[in-house]
Design an enzyme around this catalytic site. Structure first.
Site, PDB file in Angstrom:
ATOM      1  N   PHE A 218       0.858  -1.185   0.000  1.00 19.74           N
ATOM      2  CA  PHE A 218       0.000   0.000   0.000  1.00 19.74           C
ATOM      3  C   PHE A 218       0.893   1.234   0.000  1.00 19.74           C
ATOM      4  O   PHE A 218       1.755   1.383   0.857  1.00 19.74           O
ATOM      5  CB  PHE A 218      -0.927   0.039   1.221  1.00 19.74           C
ATOM      6  CG  PHE A 218      -1.866   1.213   1.171  1.00 19.74           C
ATOM      7  CD1 PHE A 218      -3.040   1.143   0.434  1.00 19.74           C
ATOM      8  CD2 PHE A 218      -1.566   2.404   1.812  1.00 19.74           C
ATOM      9  CE1 PHE A 218      -3.902   2.236   0.340  1.00 19.74           C
ATOM     10  CE2 PHE A 218      -2.418   3.502   1.726  1.00 19.74           C
ATOM     11  CZ  PHE A 218      -3.592   3.421   0.987  1.00 19.74           C
TER      12      PHE A 218
ATOM     13  N   ASP B 139       9.420   2.624   1.342  1.00 20.36           N
ATOM     14  CA  ASP B 139       8.269   3.340   1.886  1.00 20.36           C
ATOM     15  C   ASP B 139       8.216   3.045   3.387  1.00 20.36           C
ATOM     16  O   ASP B 139       7.746   1.998   3.813  1.00 20.36           O
ATOM     17  CB  ASP B 139       6.993   2.861   1.177  1.00 20.36           C
ATOM     18  CG  ASP B 139       5.735   3.532   1.724  1.00 20.36           C
ATOM     19  OD1 ASP B 139       5.789   4.109   2.823  1.00 20.36           O
ATOM     20  OD2 ASP B 139       4.693   3.453   1.056  1.00 20.36           O
TER      21      ASP B 139
ATOM     22  N   LYS C 217       3.143   9.943   8.446  1.00 21.75           N
ATOM     23  CA  LYS C 217       2.443   9.499   9.649  1.00 21.75           C
ATOM     24  C   LYS C 217       3.001  10.050  10.966  1.00 21.75           C
ATOM     25  O   LYS C 217       2.576  11.097  11.421  1.00 21.75           O
ATOM     26  CB  LYS C 217       2.399   7.970   9.654  1.00 21.75           C
ATOM     27  CG  LYS C 217       1.426   7.415   8.598  1.00 21.75           C
ATOM     28  CD  LYS C 217       1.136   5.979   8.847  1.00 21.75           C
ATOM     29  CE  LYS C 217       0.230   5.315   7.816  1.00 21.75           C
ATOM     30  NZ  LYS C 217      -1.188   5.540   8.029  1.00 21.75           N
TER      31      LYS C 217
HETATM   32  N1  PLP Z   1       2.566   4.249   2.524  1.00 24.38           N
HETATM   33  C1  PLP Z   1       2.240   3.428   3.513  1.00 24.38           C
HETATM   34  C2  PLP Z   1       3.133   2.275   3.834  1.00 24.38           C
HETATM   35  C3  PLP Z   1       1.074   3.636   4.255  1.00 24.38           C
HETATM   36  O1  PLP Z   1       0.758   2.790   5.249  1.00 24.38           O
HETATM   37  C4  PLP Z   1       0.263   4.741   3.937  1.00 24.38           C
HETATM   38  C5  PLP Z   1      -0.994   4.992   4.676  1.00 24.38           C
HETATM   39  O2  PLP Z   1      -1.563   4.127   5.298  1.00 24.38           O
HETATM   40  C6  PLP Z   1       0.640   5.577   2.882  1.00 24.38           C
HETATM   41  C7  PLP Z   1       1.803   5.305   2.211  1.00 24.38           C
HETATM   42  C8  PLP Z   1      -0.193   6.766   2.503  1.00 24.38           C
HETATM   43  O3  PLP Z   1      -0.044   7.779   3.419  1.00 24.38           O
HETATM   44  P1  PLP Z   1      -1.092   8.994   3.500  1.00 24.38           P
HETATM   45  O4  PLP Z   1      -2.397   8.420   3.914  1.00 24.38           O
HETATM   46  O5  PLP Z   1      -0.489   9.940   4.495  1.00 24.38           O
HETATM   47  O6  PLP Z   1      -1.161   9.587   2.124  1.00 24.38           O
END
Ligand code: PLP
Length: 394
Positions: free
Chosen positions: A128, A215, A244
């Site tokens: 994700f 990520d 986050k």
């Molecule tokens: N990358 C990862 C691993 C995530 O868990 C998330 C959100 O859950 C995101 C990216 C996306 O982040 P945002 O919701 O701040 O756009």
């Protein structure tokens, strides 16, 4: 009740008026143990005094000027992030998806620099990466894609935790410019790869001149028991995204670069109006201070071990439980069948949890959780799962 909001979330019937540490209080005064931290955001818990003070003081001075001017707090935050990560450059933005967009654009630039017109990025099944068009295209979940086709092209997907599959693609396809991966799958079900996985990816990227892009939006900033999850593997990525927990609830993200990725962006090639504004930077600086001063990555490791041991003991012998696993304070109880109803049952019992990938109870409690609070969390969750197993909610 008719809502003024577009219906993008199935929301639970509770709203919170305030919080303190790992506790949230609803508008009737009931207290809930927050084992989710606003989805890995409030690592320092709710209403942390140092973050509150930093935001209030900064709000009284200056909120925003734009990136057309020098922002000293941004320089300071960038330097602090580089110091703790050993990366070499920071771009500040507002969210995880936005940090990942920057990462994807860097992969394209890297490809062009190598003479590849249509650069491809290797991504993972079950990953994700966000909800913007490029990040949802990188995401390995058909439900997230549905209705938004055509997707951004040239993401090639391989199974998660399979370094061999990446090696084969990298060797066979000269258009590949980067590998984009979560060190632990978060939304995908808290899947923890073998310890050698990231190191193998690093080696493949080095061999073929690819960017290793991690990520760490969910895993970063102490969550897994290290400042960054890749530090369990003692390597450095070329690009890393954060968001986050960086602002403990104030929206801020970062894309950090090292090595071959350092000079890919140039003036005019990327930007943001709000990214890294003084308010968000003041919050993030306070967060980094606390993480460092209280050594919260180590605390996450200690409390994570306590929690996983307690859950394994408390759930022993239940045949509905497939596995209890975790890294630091990123934990999962995987069931043998879908268990989303546990979320509302937990809420009734004053506990906030999340279920992801249909049958995985995901726990992401604040890193400041105490020994006694871990005991409370363990007791509440084990009793809930035991009742569920006994059919008490049917
Ligand atoms: N990358 C990862 C691993 C995530 O868990 C998330 C959100 O859950 C995101 C990216 C996306 O982040 P945002 O919701 O701040 O756009």
């Amino acid at each position: 009740m008719h809502s003024s909001l577009i219906n993008t979330y199935k929301r639970l019937p509770v709203s919170f008026s305030h919080g303190e540490g790992v506790w949230l209080v609803d508008d009737t005064g009931r207290r809930y143990l927050d084992a989710l931290s606003g989805i890995a955001v409030c690592g320092l818990g709710h209403a942390h005094p140092q973050v509150t003070r930093a935001i209030c003081e900064q709000a009284g001075r200056l909120l925003h000027t734009s990136n057309l001017y020098t922002i000293p707090l941004q320089e300071e935050l960038g330097a602090r992030l580089l110091e703790v990560s050993a990366m070499q450059g920071a771009f500040l933005c507002n969210s995880g998806a936005e940090a990942n967009e920057a990462m994807i654009k860097l992969a394209r630039l890297h490809g062009h620099r190598k003479g590849i017109d249509e650069a491809r990025i290797i991504v993972m099944q079950g990953a994700f990466h966000g909800r913007t068009l490029a990040t949802l295209s990188a995401t390995g979940n058909a439900k997230v894609h549905q209705g938004f086709e055509p997707l951004v092209p040239d993401f090639i997907r391989v199974p998660y935790a399979d370094a061999e599959a990446v090696a084969r693609l990298a060797a066979d396809d000269e258009r590949v410019s980067a590998v984009m991966v979560e060190p632990v799958l978060g939304e995908g079900g808290v899947i923890i790869p073998d310890p050698g996985y990231l190191a193998a990816l690093r080696e493949i990227c080095d061999r073929h001149g690819l960017l290793l892009m991690l990520d760490e939006v969910q895993t970063g900033l102490g969550r897994t028991g290290r400042w960054f999850a890749h530090q369990h593997a003692a390597l450095l990525p070329d690009v890393m995204s954060l968001a986050k927990a960086l602002g403990n609830g104030v929206p801020i993200g970062a894309c950090l670069v090292a090595g071959q990725a350092v000079d890919l962006f140039t003036p005019g090639s990327h930007g943001t109006t709000f990214g890294g504004n003084p308010l968000a930077c003041s919050a993030a600086l306070a967060v980094l201070d606390c993480l460092q001063r209280e050594d919260l990555p180590t605390q996450a490791q200690i409390r994570g071990s306590q929690l996983i041991d307690g859950l394994r003991r408390g759930l022993a012998g239940l045949n509905c439980v497939r596995e209890v696993r975790g890294l630091g304070l990123m934990l999962a109880v995987e069931m043998d069948h879908p268990c989303s109803e546990l979320v509302s049952r937990a809420l009734e019992q004053g506990l906030l949890i999340n279920v992801t990938a249909d049958r995985v109870v995901r726990l992401l409690p604040p890193l400041i959780i105490s020994e006694a609070e871990v005991e409370t969390l363990t007791a509440r969750l084990c009793s809930l799962i035991r009742d569920w197993n006994a059919g008490a909610f049917e």
